[in-house]
Design an enzyme around this catalytic site. Structure first.
Site, PDB file in Angstrom:
ATOM      1  N   CYS A  50       0.830  -1.216   0.000  1.00 15.29           N
ATOM      2  CA  CYS A  50       0.000   0.000   0.000  1.00 15.29           C
ATOM      3  C   CYS A  50       0.864   1.265   0.000  1.00 15.29           C
ATOM      4  CB  CYS A  50      -0.916  -0.026   1.226  1.00 15.29           C
ATOM      5  SG  CYS A  50      -1.589   1.570   1.714  1.00 15.29           S
ATOM      6  N   CYS A  97      -9.915  15.932   3.367  1.00 14.66           N
ATOM      7  CA  CYS A  97     -10.923  16.801   3.999  1.00 14.66           C
ATOM      8  C   CYS A  97     -11.633  16.052   5.130  1.00 14.66           C
ATOM      9  CB  CYS A  97     -11.944  17.277   2.969  1.00 14.66           C
ATOM     10  SG  CYS A  97     -11.225  18.158   1.559  1.00 14.66           S
ATOM     11  N   CYS A 143     -13.444  14.213  -0.653  1.00 13.15           N
ATOM     12  CA  CYS A 143     -11.991  14.305  -0.450  1.00 13.15           C
ATOM     13  C   CYS A 143     -11.561  13.616   0.847  1.00 13.15           C
ATOM     14  CB  CYS A 143     -11.587  15.782  -0.443  1.00 13.15           C
ATOM     15  SG  CYS A 143     -10.011  16.135   0.334  1.00 13.15           S
ATOM     16  N   CYS A 199       0.456   3.423   3.085  1.00 12.02           N
ATOM     17  CA  CYS A 199       1.113   2.790   4.239  1.00 12.02           C
ATOM     18  C   CYS A 199       2.615   3.055   4.209  1.00 12.02           C
ATOM     19  CB  CYS A 199       0.850   1.283   4.242  1.00 12.02           C
ATOM     20  SG  CYS A 199      -0.908   0.832   4.252  1.00 12.02           S
TER      21      CYS A 199
END
Length: 397
Positions: free
Chosen positions: A55, A185, A182, A58
């Site tokens: 990932c 956000c 988002c 990650c």
């Protein structure tokens, strides 16, 4: 022989590194075999990252997570669980994406999702707060919960109300332009809500996907974009915030800001003895604090000193003026001050066309708190159409 050497090298590497974290990292390697013993049966708090080695987010988090773990070594346990090898340990905790970070506090069966910024300072700040809560819980102290996402004082701005609310006001504003979809956000939201309870200026947000005129006007190209609009003149004076997105860093930034032009520096820096409509209009341009003071010189001077100290703390947000009580009866009657003794204080907000009666003991702390409430629109005021005129002042006082 070559194959054996390769196997030995691989085995050596495996003993020195697991997943994204080196063997000497302060991040504890959690597995399906030790998760229950180390975390769930522990009497201490844990922060756990559920991750996948492939990932990208990650991998970006790993150095920050490492440094946070090193800083908090011996204070809070920080662990990581590789979902590609030990996923069954993470299945009960709703891990639907990577990384998922959960705080296991007093109630290990109901961990709290960490939704803050994925930076070392933000993680450390979060866990120090949680460690304090954990310790107080051991003492039997009831912990007041943080404001939830629904418990917010964030002002919602639109194309229709932005100019009236922000650009014509004397106070500073902190505004987030966001998009509902988002991810960054969403991470900012709890911190922004928390900030709205801590800051002494309005904290606001604009949905840039809906309020497209504002988004175009302020060149919003990424989310979230945060602008600070300083007190006083706001004509092309707004500044983009580039710092860390946690409540502590945002609050520190607000406190560091200074008035940016001559008008805002002058505002609130002096206390005017108002004796005419001309001086009244000079003081009351947007937000003003008006004191109606006793005729007794000693009592009057005590009240003036409170107003002066308040004026210094309100620089850039409000002007301050005062009258001798009963000099202008008609004006006092318009503001419901007459006949109640002195000193009295009224705050006028000309942009909102409202006046607010201050009904507490006249101290700098009380008056500051009240004016901040007016600015943040948490106080209740009475409407008026226009700034009242002064009548001819009496000469027998």
């Amino acid at each position: 022989m070559k194959g054996i050497c390769c196997l030995l090298i691989f085995a050596l590497a495996a003993t020195q590194c697991f997943g994204l974290y080196e063997a000497d990292s302060k991040v504890v390697k959690l597995t399906k075999d030790n998760f229950k013993t180390l975390v769930l049966e522990s009497n201490e708090p844990w922060l756990v990252e559920f991750y996948a080695p492939w990932c990208g987010h990650c991998k970006a988090l790993a150095p920050e997570y490492n440094k946070a773990a090193k800083a908090l070594d011996g204070i809070v346990h920080i662990g990581a669980l590789d979902m590609t090898t030990d996923g069954e340990a993470g299945q009960p905790y709703g891990v639907n994406g990577y990384p998922t970070i959960k705080y296991f506090g007093v109630n290990k069966g109901d961990p709290i999702a960490y939704e803050g910024e994925r930076k070392r300072n933000a993680i450390v700040d979060y866990l120090l707060d949680k460690a304090r809560e954990f310790a107080l819980n051991r003492l039997g102290v009831e912990i007041k919960p943080e404001p939830s996402n629904d418990d917010t004082k964030v002002v919602v701005l639109t194309d229709a109300n932005f100019d009236e609310q922000v650009l014509t006001s004397q106070e500073a504003w902190f505004v987030e332009f966001y998009a509902p979809w988002c991810g960054h956000c969403k991470q900012l939201q709890p911190e922004w809500n928390k900030l709205s309870h801590q800051a002494d200026i309005p904290i606001a947000k604009v949905d840039a996907t809906v309020q497209t005129e504002l988004a175009k006007r302020f060149n919003i190209e990424s989310y979230p974009t945060i602008y600070f609009f300083p007190a006083g003149n706001k004509q092309n004076t707004h500044k983009k915030y580039e710092g860390e997105r946690n409540a502590a860093a945002l609050l520190k930034y607000i406190k560091e800001q200074k008035p940016v032009d001559g008008q805002s520096q002058k505002a609130g820096s002096d206390v005017v003895n108002i004796k005419s409509d001309e001086s009244l209009n000079e003081v009351c341009k947007q937000l003003c604090v008006l004191g109606f003071l006793p005729a007794d010189k000693v009592e009057q001077e005590d009240a003036v000193q409170v107003l002066k100290k308040t004026a210094l703390s309100l620089t850039g947000r409000a002007n301050v003026g005062w009258f001798v009580g009963e000099k202008f009866d008609d004006f006092e009657a318009e503001l419901n001050v007459i006949g109640e003794g002195y000193p009295q204080v009224v705050v006028l907000d000309l942009s909102a066309k409202k006046h607010y009666r201050f009904r507490r003991q006249l101290t700098v702390e009380n008056l500051n708190e009240f004016v901040k409430g007016v600015i943040k629109k948490t106080e209740t005021g009475q409407s008026f159409s226009n700034l009242p005129k002064l009548n001819a002042q009496k000469t027998d006082l």
